[in-house]
Design a protein around this motif. Structure first.
Motif, PDB file in Angstrom:
ATOM      1  N   GLY A 189       0.823  -1.207   0.000  1.00  0.00           N
ATOM      2  CA  GLY A 189       0.000   0.000   0.000  1.00  0.00           C
ATOM      3  C   GLY A 189       0.854   1.251   0.000  1.00  0.00           C
ATOM      4  N   HIS A 190       0.402   2.273  -0.756  1.00  0.00           N
ATOM      5  CA  HIS A 190       1.128   3.541  -0.853  1.00  0.00           C
ATOM      6  C   HIS A 190       0.147   4.704  -0.744  1.00  0.00           C
ATOM      7  N   VAL A 191       0.658   5.851  -0.355  1.00  0.00           N
ATOM      8  CA  VAL A 191      -0.139   7.077  -0.327  1.00  0.00           C
ATOM      9  C   VAL A 191       0.715   8.214  -0.892  1.00  0.00           C
ATOM     10  N   CYS A 192       0.078   9.344  -1.108  1.00  0.00           N
ATOM     11  CA  CYS A 192       0.818  10.522  -1.545  1.00  0.00           C
ATOM     12  C   CYS A 192       0.352  11.748  -0.774  1.00  0.00           C
ATOM     13  N   CYS A 193       1.067  12.815  -0.977  1.00  0.00           N
ATOM     14  CA  CYS A 193       0.590  14.151  -0.604  1.00  0.00           C
ATOM     15  C   CYS A 193       0.387  14.352   0.894  1.00  0.00           C
TER      16      CYS A 193
ATOM     17  N   ALA B  35      -0.570   8.508   5.897  1.00  0.00           N
ATOM     18  CA  ALA B  35      -1.794   9.305   5.873  1.00  0.00           C
ATOM     19  C   ALA B  35      -2.804   8.745   6.868  1.00  0.00           C
ATOM     20  N   ILE B  36      -3.759   9.595   7.242  1.00  0.00           N
ATOM     21  CA  ILE B  36      -4.797   9.191   8.195  1.00  0.00           C
ATOM     22  C   ILE B  36      -5.940   8.498   7.460  1.00  0.00           C
ATOM     23  N   ASP B  37      -6.372   7.376   7.978  1.00  0.00           N
ATOM     24  CA  ASP B  37      -7.528   6.651   7.461  1.00  0.00           C
ATOM     25  C   ASP B  37      -8.771   7.254   8.101  1.00  0.00           C
ATOM     26  N   LYS B  38      -9.627   7.861   7.295  1.00  0.00           N
ATOM     27  CA  LYS B  38     -10.808   8.522   7.850  1.00  0.00           C
ATOM     28  C   LYS B  38     -11.781   7.540   8.481  1.00  0.00           C
ATOM     29  N   ASP B  39     -11.673   6.249   8.102  1.00  0.00           N
ATOM     30  CA  ASP B  39     -12.583   5.247   8.667  1.00  0.00           C
ATOM     31  C   ASP B  39     -12.161   4.818  10.067  1.00  0.00           C
ATOM     32  N   THR B  40     -10.851   4.793  10.330  1.00  0.00           N
ATOM     33  CA  THR B  40     -10.353   4.354  11.636  1.00  0.00           C
ATOM     34  C   THR B  40      -9.778   5.494  12.461  1.00  0.00           C
ATOM     35  N   LYS B  41      -9.568   6.652  11.825  1.00  0.00           N
ATOM     36  CA  LYS B  41      -8.977   7.832  12.464  1.00  0.00           C
ATOM     37  C   LYS B  41      -7.524   7.608  12.863  1.00  0.00           C
ATOM     38  N   LYS B  42      -6.877   6.576  12.322  1.00  0.00           N
ATOM     39  CA  LYS B  42      -5.482   6.292  12.640  1.00  0.00           C
ATOM     40  C   LYS B  42      -4.599   6.579  11.433  1.00  0.00           C
ATOM     41  N   ARG B  43      -3.351   6.950  11.690  1.00  0.00           N
ATOM     42  CA  ARG B  43      -2.418   7.280  10.620  1.00  0.00           C
ATOM     43  C   ARG B  43      -1.774   6.000  10.093  1.00  0.00           C
ATOM     44  N   GLN B  44      -2.551   5.220   9.351  1.00  0.00           N
ATOM     45  CA  GLN B  44      -2.052   3.976   8.771  1.00  0.00           C
ATOM     46  C   GLN B  44      -2.863   3.606   7.523  1.00  0.00           C
TER      47      GLN B  44
ATOM     48  N   SER C 286      -2.084   3.480   4.256  1.00  0.00           N
ATOM     49  CA  SER C 286      -1.500   2.555   3.281  1.00  0.00           C
ATOM     50  C   SER C 286      -1.546   1.118   3.801  1.00  0.00           C
ATOM     51  N   ILE C 287      -1.330   0.944   5.103  1.00  0.00           N
ATOM     52  CA  ILE C 287      -1.402  -0.396   5.704  1.00  0.00           C
ATOM     53  C   ILE C 287      -2.825  -0.931   5.602  1.00  0.00           C
ATOM     54  N   ASN C 288      -3.789  -0.088   5.949  1.00  0.00           N
ATOM     55  CA  ASN C 288      -5.181  -0.539   5.964  1.00  0.00           C
ATOM     56  C   ASN C 288      -5.682  -0.897   4.574  1.00  0.00           C
ATOM     57  N   ARG C 289      -5.256  -0.135   3.556  1.00  0.00           N
ATOM     58  CA  ARG C 289      -5.677  -0.454   2.191  1.00  0.00           C
ATOM     59  C   ARG C 289      -5.080  -1.789   1.737  1.00  0.00           C
ATOM     60  N   ALA C 290      -3.802  -1.993   2.036  1.00  0.00           N
ATOM     61  CA  ALA C 290      -3.170  -3.262   1.683  1.00  0.00           C
ATOM     62  C   ALA C 290      -3.844  -4.417   2.419  1.00  0.00           C
ATOM     63  N   GLN C 291      -4.169  -4.201   3.694  1.00  0.00           N
ATOM     64  CA  GLN C 291      -4.819  -5.248   4.482  1.00  0.00           C
ATOM     65  C   GLN C 291      -6.221  -5.546   3.970  1.00  0.00           C
ATOM     66  N   ALA C 292      -6.922  -4.513   3.511  1.00  0.00           N
ATOM     67  CA  ALA C 292      -8.272  -4.712   2.980  1.00  0.00           C
ATOM     68  C   ALA C 292      -8.234  -5.640   1.762  1.00  0.00           C
ATOM     69  N   VAL C 293      -7.236  -5.455   0.896  1.00  0.00           N
ATOM     70  CA  VAL C 293      -7.086  -6.334  -0.266  1.00  0.00           C
ATOM     71  C   VAL C 293      -6.718  -7.744   0.187  1.00  0.00           C
ATOM     72  N   TYR C 294      -5.810  -7.833   1.152  1.00  0.00           N
ATOM     73  CA  TYR C 294      -5.402  -9.133   1.706  1.00  0.00           C
ATOM     74  C   TYR C 294      -6.610  -9.908   2.241  1.00  0.00           C
TER      75      TYR C 294
ATOM     76  N   GLY D 257       2.291  -1.673   4.439  1.00  0.00           N
ATOM     77  CA  GLY D 257       2.063  -0.291   4.043  1.00  0.00           C
ATOM     78  C   GLY D 257       3.377   0.452   3.932  1.00  0.00           C
ATOM     79  N   TYR D 258       3.555   1.165   2.835  1.00  0.00           N
ATOM     80  CA  TYR D 258       4.794   1.902   2.601  1.00  0.00           C
ATOM     81  C   TYR D 258       4.608   3.416   2.701  1.00  0.00           C
ATOM     82  N   GLY D 259       3.408   3.864   3.052  1.00  0.00           N
ATOM     83  CA  GLY D 259       3.171   5.295   3.179  1.00  0.00           C
ATOM     84  C   GLY D 259       3.543   6.031   1.905  1.00  0.00           C
ATOM     85  N   ASN D 260       4.295   7.116   2.063  1.00  0.00           N
ATOM     86  CA  ASN D 260       4.708   7.911   0.899  1.00  0.00           C
ATOM     87  C   ASN D 260       6.183   7.713   0.575  1.00  0.00           C
TER      88      ASN D 260
END
Length: 271
Positions: free
Chosen positions: A199-203, A211-220, A222-230, A247-250
């Motif tokens: 998982g990656h993010v930008c900006c 980046a912050i995940d608006k669903d969990t309010k935690k700064r993870q 890229s990790i959460n997106r990768a985990q969702a696919v997993y 998650g690799y962030g930016n």
């Protein structure tokens, strides 16, 4: 407010389709259609900070609250739209790309069910500036593919079209799940392929790698997106011992348009 062949990001923010839209809302005082300097600068900067090569057209839609007569509100909403159009052209935005300037009149609301009626009405006294954006140009990068294939080598990156996330979200859309169903079938066919979901993010701000995940309010994010696919591939019976996620962030930008860095990739780790 906001709301790609070889390489296209696997999973993006929000809203990327054949034609993407970005929207900026400008709010007005009751019964007014004049702009203050701060509002004017914000709407001009919104357009000038967007890649001009991607702007296909601009649409401007004016609205009012539900107070007053229809004829008056149509006129007021049109004046609001015209004010924005004048401010854009005054600041160098070419009028030929502004294809729509329309007053929509009032937005009706049911005051029996609105908890905060004054606030709701204030949000309806606005103009929406809609940028219709061309899709990002295709990139050709070695080792990147758009589907799972039979003869991969370790290190190959797999992207898949039409699998997207909403901006700041790690929740898979129905369309994304449909595409992942196809991925799962290929992974079940090629049983020797092991991979990492990256998982990656930008900006993000300069001092923040994630980046912050608006669903969990935690700064993870890229990790959460990768985990969702997993988790979804595991649900579709892809063996967990063939998969990993990270998650690799930016930290792994492609050096291209930032849009390309909002992505999740499958990277082959073992054949």
């Amino acid at each position: 407010m906001f709301r790609y062949l070889k390489f296209l990001p696997l999973l993006l923010f929000g809203f990327v389709h054949a034609q993407e839209e970005a929207v900026k809302s400008v709010y007005f005082e009751f019964d007014k259609y004049s702009l203050d300097e701060k509002q004017a600068k914000e709407v001009v900067d919104f357009i000038k900070n967007t890649d001009s090569t991607r702007i296909e057209s601009i649409e401007i839609f004016g609205y009012t609250d539900d107070i007053g007569k229809d004829d008056y509100n149509f006129k007021l909403s049109t004046n609001r739209a015209n004010t924005i159009q004048a401010k854009l052209t005054e600041n160098g935005i070419m009028s030929k790309i502004i294809v729509t300037i329309e007053g929509k009149g009032r937005i009706l609301i049911d005051d029996d069910i609105v908890d905060n009626l004054p606030e709701k009405r204030s949000k309806n006294r606005r103009v929406d500036v809609v940028l219709n954006l061309k899709e990002l140009p295709k990139l050709v990068l070695p080792g990147f593919f758009n589907t799972i294939q039979k003869n991969h080598i370790v290190g190959d990156h797999i992207y898949l079209e039409n699998i997207f996330f909403e901006k700041g979200s790690s929740k898979l859309t129905l369309k994304a799940k449909t595409e992942l169903d196809k991925v799962a079938l290929l992974l079940l066919r090629y049983k020797n392929v092991e991979f990492e979901i990256q998982g990656h993010v930008c900006c993000t701000p300069p001092n923040q790698k994630e980046a912050i995940d608006k669903d969990t309010k935690k700064r993870q994010l890229s990790i959460n997106r990768a985990q969702a696919v997993y988790k979804y591939l595991a649900f579709r019976r892809v063996p967990k011992n063939r998969m990993a996620f990270k998650g690799y962030g930016n930290t792994v930008p492609l050096g291209k348009d930032p849009e390309y860095d909002r992505r999740v990739e499958l990277v082959i780790t073992k054949i």
